[in-house]
Scaffold this motif. Structure first.
Motif, PDB file in Angstrom:
ATOM      1  N   TRP A   1       0.916  -1.253   0.120  1.00  0.00           N
ATOM      2  CA  TRP A   1       0.001   0.345  -0.055  1.00  0.00           C
ATOM      3  C   TRP A   1       0.764   1.140  -0.044  1.00  0.00           C
ATOM      4  O   TRP A   1       0.567   2.229  -0.730  1.00  0.00           O
ATOM      5  CB  TRP A   1      -0.917  -0.043   1.126  1.00  0.00           C
ATOM      6  CG  TRP A   1      -1.896  -1.113   0.938  1.00  0.00           C
ATOM      7  CD1 TRP A   1      -2.920  -1.342  -0.024  1.00  0.00           C
ATOM      8  CD2 TRP A   1      -1.823  -2.374   1.984  1.00  0.00           C
ATOM      9  NE1 TRP A   1      -3.393  -2.464   0.407  1.00  0.00           N
ATOM     10  CE2 TRP A   1      -3.053  -3.096   1.404  1.00  0.00           C
ATOM     11  CE3 TRP A   1      -1.304  -2.690   3.037  1.00  0.00           C
ATOM     12  CZ2 TRP A   1      -3.279  -4.499   2.076  1.00  0.00           C
ATOM     13  CZ3 TRP A   1      -1.605  -3.745   3.853  1.00  0.00           C
ATOM     14  CH2 TRP A   1      -2.743  -4.631   3.540  1.00  0.00           C
ATOM     15  N   LEU A   2       1.770   1.275   0.783  1.00  0.00           N
ATOM     16  CA  LEU A   2       2.885   2.223   0.797  1.00  0.00           C
ATOM     17  C   LEU A   2       3.403   2.426  -0.704  1.00  0.00           C
ATOM     18  O   LEU A   2       3.302   3.614  -1.023  1.00  0.00           O
ATOM     19  CB  LEU A   2       3.990   2.126   1.923  1.00  0.00           C
ATOM     20  CG  LEU A   2       4.874   3.011   2.041  1.00  0.00           C
ATOM     21  CD1 LEU A   2       4.381   4.447   2.445  1.00  0.00           C
ATOM     22  CD2 LEU A   2       6.155   2.594   2.958  1.00  0.00           C
ATOM     23  N   LEU A   3       3.953   1.220  -1.142  1.00  0.00           N
ATOM     24  CA  LEU A   3       4.443   1.618  -2.585  1.00  0.00           C
ATOM     25  C   LEU A   3       3.666   1.691  -3.535  1.00  0.00           C
ATOM     26  O   LEU A   3       3.969   2.742  -4.324  1.00  0.00           O
ATOM     27  CB  LEU A   3       4.883   0.116  -2.958  1.00  0.00           C
ATOM     28  CG  LEU A   3       6.318  -0.240  -2.352  1.00  0.00           C
ATOM     29  CD1 LEU A   3       6.612  -1.749  -2.499  1.00  0.00           C
ATOM     30  CD2 LEU A   3       7.454   0.489  -2.875  1.00  0.00           C
ATOM     31  N   PHE A   4       2.435   1.543  -3.532  1.00  0.00           N
ATOM     32  CA  PHE A   4       1.316   2.098  -4.399  1.00  0.00           C
ATOM     33  C   PHE A   4       1.177   3.614  -4.255  1.00  0.00           C
ATOM     34  O   PHE A   4       1.208   4.314  -5.348  1.00  0.00           O
ATOM     35  CB  PHE A   4       0.109   1.546  -4.017  1.00  0.00           C
ATOM     36  CG  PHE A   4      -1.238   1.692  -5.012  1.00  0.00           C
ATOM     37  CD1 PHE A   4      -1.251   0.927  -6.130  1.00  0.00           C
ATOM     38  CD2 PHE A   4      -1.998   2.841  -5.078  1.00  0.00           C
ATOM     39  CE1 PHE A   4      -2.369   1.028  -7.286  1.00  0.00           C
ATOM     40  CE2 PHE A   4      -2.828   2.983  -5.941  1.00  0.00           C
ATOM     41  CZ  PHE A   4      -3.080   2.126  -6.827  1.00  0.00           C
ATOM     42  N   ALA A   5       1.136   4.188  -3.088  1.00  0.00           N
ATOM     43  CA  ALA A   5       1.217   5.728  -2.970  1.00  0.00           C
ATOM     44  C   ALA A   5       2.502   6.132  -3.574  1.00  0.00           C
ATOM     45  O   ALA A   5       2.594   7.045  -3.989  1.00  0.00           O
ATOM     46  CB  ALA A   5       0.772   5.915  -1.897  1.00  0.00           C
ATOM     47  N   ILE A   6       3.636   5.768  -2.995  1.00  0.00           N
ATOM     48  CA  ILE A   6       4.936   5.929  -3.542  1.00  0.00           C
ATOM     49  C   ILE A   6       4.886   6.198  -5.126  1.00  0.00           C
ATOM     50  O   ILE A   6       5.409   6.923  -5.769  1.00  0.00           O
ATOM     51  CB  ILE A   6       6.162   5.217  -2.824  1.00  0.00           C
ATOM     52  CG1 ILE A   6       5.809   5.658  -1.406  1.00  0.00           C
ATOM     53  CG2 ILE A   6       7.477   5.686  -3.450  1.00  0.00           C
ATOM     54  CD1 ILE A   6       7.073   4.933  -0.519  1.00  0.00           C
ATOM     55  N   VAL A   7       4.701   5.187  -5.727  1.00  0.00           N
ATOM     56  CA  VAL A   7       4.835   4.986  -7.029  1.00  0.00           C
ATOM     57  C   VAL A   7       3.917   5.940  -7.807  1.00  0.00           C
ATOM     58  O   VAL A   7       4.207   6.495  -8.925  1.00  0.00           O
ATOM     59  CB  VAL A   7       4.646   3.578  -7.580  1.00  0.00           C
ATOM     60  CG1 VAL A   7       4.767   3.214  -8.999  1.00  0.00           C
ATOM     61  CG2 VAL A   7       5.944   2.598  -7.006  1.00  0.00           C
ATOM     62  N   LEU A   8       2.687   5.928  -7.281  1.00  0.00           N
ATOM     63  CA  LEU A   8       1.907   6.783  -8.049  1.00  0.00           C
ATOM     64  C   LEU A   8       2.155   8.161  -7.956  1.00  0.00           C
ATOM     65  O   LEU A   8       2.114   8.919  -9.164  1.00  0.00           O
ATOM     66  CB  LEU A   8       0.512   6.588  -7.569  1.00  0.00           C
ATOM     67  CG  LEU A   8      -0.659   7.310  -8.207  1.00  0.00           C
ATOM     68  CD1 LEU A   8      -0.817   6.795  -9.710  1.00  0.00           C
ATOM     69  CD2 LEU A   8      -2.032   7.219  -7.621  1.00  0.00           C
ATOM     70  N   SER A   9       2.596   8.652  -6.921  1.00  0.00           N
ATOM     71  CA  SER A   9       3.116  10.174  -6.824  1.00  0.00           C
ATOM     72  C   SER A   9       4.358  10.298  -7.543  1.00  0.00           C
ATOM     73  O   SER A   9       4.675  11.342  -8.135  1.00  0.00           O
ATOM     74  CB  SER A   9       3.304  10.602  -5.175  1.00  0.00           C
ATOM     75  OG  SER A   9       4.172   9.757  -4.805  1.00  0.00           O
ATOM     76  N   GLY A  10       5.254   9.385  -7.550  1.00  0.00           N
ATOM     77  CA  GLY A  10       6.359   9.259  -8.448  1.00  0.00           C
ATOM     78  C   GLY A  10       6.077   9.474  -9.745  1.00  0.00           C
ATOM     79  O   GLY A  10       6.687  10.389 -10.557  1.00  0.00           O
ATOM     80  N   THR A  11       5.141   8.571 -10.321  1.00  0.00           N
ATOM     81  CA  THR A  11       4.797   8.696 -11.682  1.00  0.00           C
ATOM     82  C   THR A  11       4.286  10.102 -12.135  1.00  0.00           C
ATOM     83  O   THR A  11       4.507  10.692 -13.163  1.00  0.00           O
ATOM     84  CB  THR A  11       3.607   7.807 -11.995  1.00  0.00           C
ATOM     85  OG1 THR A  11       4.027   6.524 -11.568  1.00  0.00           O
ATOM     86  CG2 THR A  11       3.331   7.739 -13.561  1.00  0.00           C
ATOM     87  N   LEU A  12       3.527  10.846 -11.071  1.00  0.00           N
ATOM     88  CA  LEU A  12       3.107  11.999 -11.443  1.00  0.00           C
ATOM     89  C   LEU A  12       4.151  13.067 -11.316  1.00  0.00           C
ATOM     90  O   LEU A  12       4.080  14.055 -12.155  1.00  0.00           O
ATOM     91  CB  LEU A  12       1.765  12.418 -10.390  1.00  0.00           C
ATOM     92  CG  LEU A  12       0.643  11.883 -10.574  1.00  0.00           C
ATOM     93  CD1 LEU A  12      -0.410  11.925  -9.379  1.00  0.00           C
ATOM     94  CD2 LEU A  12      -0.100  12.301 -11.772  1.00  0.00           C
ATOM     95  N   SER A  13       5.284  12.908 -10.698  1.00  0.00           N
ATOM     96  CA  SER A  13       6.238  13.759 -10.575  1.00  0.00           C
ATOM     97  C   SER A  13       7.206  13.986 -11.849  1.00  0.00           C
ATOM     98  O   SER A  13       7.967  14.768 -12.077  1.00  0.00           O
ATOM     99  CB  SER A  13       7.267  13.157  -9.488  1.00  0.00           C
ATOM    100  OG  SER A  13       6.653  13.022  -8.362  1.00  0.00           O
TER     101      SER A  13
END
Lengths: 102, 485, 90
Positions: free
Chosen positions: B22-34
């Motif tokens: 779950w943590l990775l999901f949020a990290i990867v999604l925000s990274g993708t937007l970055s």
């Protein structure tokens, strides 16, 4: 254009796997045919990379772009295979009625 | 030994995945937007309509404004204006502590521009998780290592790597989820491995400072100097002295850097005799970051030190770092990073989903229900909350006090509310409901991009519409009758 | 009884993998940094990257080796060896 070369290559690769050969062609391919197709596919991928290196200032940049493009091409190929399979073998009555088990 | 190996790795894959998923999901999604960090900032600044800016003029204007209004700040940090980001992004300290604001390319002032974190929110959240230092970075680093571990064990667990390369069989329950998970993992595997490892590299000094500690024995200044010999540090003298004319300094730096131009400028001790201006070259022509640095004496504008990075180990580190942040990336590559990031997000989402799907036939255990509910809250809730950030940014009045802080608080409020909703609501109902909400939020983002004159507005609207369509599709599928929770 | 044994087995492996693996990786980073004939900053960076690369495989090893005593002995031996390399006065 570069994308299409890659997509063609990836579709040829899909043809050489057992399951998707059955989806894309009517008859299963002989192992010799499969080997030839795979060879052509790798040649096309190499051609794509060569073209990208020629268009780009840096080989490293071209390599990164090629890897990324391959992912997108493989995704397209998988979608095409799925749609074709769906078209070949329509949903059963039960699946249509109740929705698929997902 | 051999018979034991694959099951053990599968077990490790499942457990490290579910614990950090779950943590990775949020990290990867925000990274993708970055990936589109400056574009998102621009989207949230509808007043910035200028198409082209002169980077050096914008920098001079920014320095003039900062000299007049932020002379008390111990240092200023500027990201120069680029065609992608036609504004100077400045970081300085005022009476409320450090602030980061875009500065108008002509006036050099933040007045008239909205107070918003823009794309910086996703970028910071990606590795700091909105937590105080160093906890957010520690968690993000652990998550990156766990992602790497989960990927490697996943490759070992996958039995038919090449045979199932393009296989996706929809409508077959667990089989389909596993197909999708394998497909998403395999097609972009080089990207997944690269981004996980380089992500860990960006936080490496936090986890493995021991080699430097052993060699430098506490001499931090010496290490900093060795790390970048052109980064001059000297204490404030207490004697005031104005900065030398900035146009001449910029001109010198541009001559030294060549076509890559100036990317970042740091002014330490501005207005003091000991002022130092450090300029870092852009890296449009090479993957590695910080490849060329020059520092100038503030009052005279004379070059204090210049450094071009050629040392192999440091260059390796810089290239790995550069691969992760992708500042080098030309247009197409940037989009490929974005798509690959979405594929990784979906890989994690399908993996988390598999956990409940593969256990649904057994007795409904408390832990399975907990996982199912957290899945709804994170997989459907995170995109909805992130989309709401864009909406809040457009809806809040431009002149509001502490507007940037309010925007971010709204995101976490919405996210928290969705997690609570998902925890209380039956999973079967919560999936379509939150997914529909995410679709509606994305559709609204497309509408709020009106009048679609600027490229970022048009592109933003197109992405938002595509995402809205995907979420609508997912919501419809998830509301089918006999689906597994 | 099987479950308690299973649980303690998992707990020991997790601890060995995360804490033991980290310790080994940290020692490896120091050992490499000390013995590489490079300038200080170069050796530090190389050691740091090596530590980062070593941790995930060590974690996997903690779950891959079937015999628990052998696993612990192996980690301890490697740790001792790396500690000697890291702290040996030059």
């Amino acid at each position: 254009m570069i994308f299409l070369i890659g997509l063609l290559a990836v579709l040829l690769l899909a043809l050489t796997t057992h399951r998707d050969a059955a989806t894309l062609t009517l008859r299963p391919l002989s192992s010799q045919h499969r080997l030839i197709l795979r060879g052509i596919a790798f040649l096309l991928l190499a051609l794509q990379l060569t073209l990208q290196i020629r268009n780009s200032d840096s080989t490293a940049f071209a390599l990164i772009e090629w890897t990324g493009l391959f992912s997108v091409e493989a995704l397209f190929a998988a979608v095409i295979c799925t749609v074709l399979r769906r078209w070949r073998e329509p949903l059963s009555y039960k699946q249509r009625k109740f929705g698929s088990l997902s | 030994m051999k018979r034991h190996f694959r099951p053990a790795m599968t077990w490790l894959h499942d457990w490290s995945g579910i614990i950090t998923g779950w943590l990775l999901f949020a990290i990867v999604l925000s990274g993708t937007l970055s990936v589109f960090r400056p574009e998102i900032t621009l989207w949230m600044q509808p007043e910035l309509t200028r198409q082209t800016v002169d980077s050096d003029q914008a920098t001079e204007a920014a320095i003039a404004w900062l000299s007049a209004h932020a002379s008390d700040s111990p240092s200023w940090y500027l990201d120069t204006a680029t065609p992608r980001a036609p504004f100077t992004l400045a970081f300085w300290s005022d009476k409320n502590g450090y602030t980061q604001r875009p500065l108008d390319p002509v006036t050099g002032s933040p007045d008239g521009l909205r107070d918003t974190r823009g794309g910086e929110f996703f970028y910071r959240f990606h590795f700091e998780l909105q937590l105080p230092y160093p906890w957010g970075r520690l968690l993000a680093g652990i998550a990156a290592m766990a992602l790497l571990l989960t990927l490697i064990t996943g490759i070992i667990a996958h039995r038919r790597f090449f045979a199932d390369f393009f296989t996706f069989r929809p409508g077959k329950g667990q089989r389909s989820w596993l197909d999708a998970h394998n497909l998403l993992g395999v097609i972009a595997l080089p990207f997944h491995l690269m981004i996980a490892f380089t992500g860990a590299v960006t936080l490496a000094s936090l986890f493995f400072p021991w080699s430097a500690t052993a060699l430098y024995k506490g001499d931090t200044a010496g290490m900093q100097h060795d790390l970048n010999p052109a980064a001059i540090e000297r204490p404030r003298s207490g004697t005031a002295a104005p900065l030398a004319p900035f146009d001449a300094i910029l001109h010198t730096a541009q001559q030294h850097f060549g076509k890559t131009g100036i990317a970042q400028i740091a002014v330490v001790n501005p207005g003091d005799r000991a002022a130092v201006i450090t300029m870092t070259a852009g890296n449009e022509d090479s993957i590695g970051i910080t490849s060329h640095t020059i520092s100038f004496d503030g009052p005279t504008g004379a070059i204090l030190a210049e450094h071009i990075e050629r040392r192999p180990a440091i260059m390796t580190y810089n290239v790995l770092y550069g691969l992760h942040v992708a500042r080098f990336a030309p247009g197409v590559t940037r989009w490929l990073y974005f798509v690959s990031g979405l594929i990784l997000t979906a890989l994690i989402g399908t993996g988390l989903r598999l956990w409940t799907v593969s256990r649904a036939r057994k007795v409904s255990h408390f832990s399975t229900i907990l996982v199912a509910r957290l899945n709804v809250g994170f997989i459907a809730g995170t995109p909805a909350a992130f989309a709401s950030y864009f909406l809040v940014s457009r809806i809040l009045p431009a002149g509001l006090a502490d507007r940037a802080g309010l925007e971010i608080r709204c995101v976490f409020l919405i996210w928290g509310a969705l997690l609570v909703f998902a925890a209380l609501r039956p999973v079967r109902k919560a999936w379509p409901e939150i997914l529909t909400l995410a679709a509606a939020a994305c559709a609204a983002v497309a509408l709020f991009s009106a009048p679609w004159h600027r490229a970022v507005d048009a592109a933003g609207a197109i992405i938002a519409i595509l995402l809205a369509a995907s979420f609508t599709f997912a919501a419809r599928r998830s509301s089918l009758k006999n689906r597994i929770i | 009884m099987a479950t308690t044994r299973y649980r303690s087995d998992i707990a020991i492996r997790t601890l060995t993998g995360i804490a033991g693996g980290y310790l080994l990786a940290a020692l490896l980073s120091v050992a490499i940094a000390r013995w590489l004939p490079l300038p200080r900053i170069e050796a530090s960076a190389a050691g740091m990257l090596a530590g980062l690369l070593a941790w995930p495989p060590l974690m996997m090893t903690a779950f891959a080796i079937h015999s628990l005593p052998r696993l612990c002995a192996g980690f301890a031996l490697a740790g001792a060896l790396l500690a000697v390399l890291s702290f040996w006065p030059v």
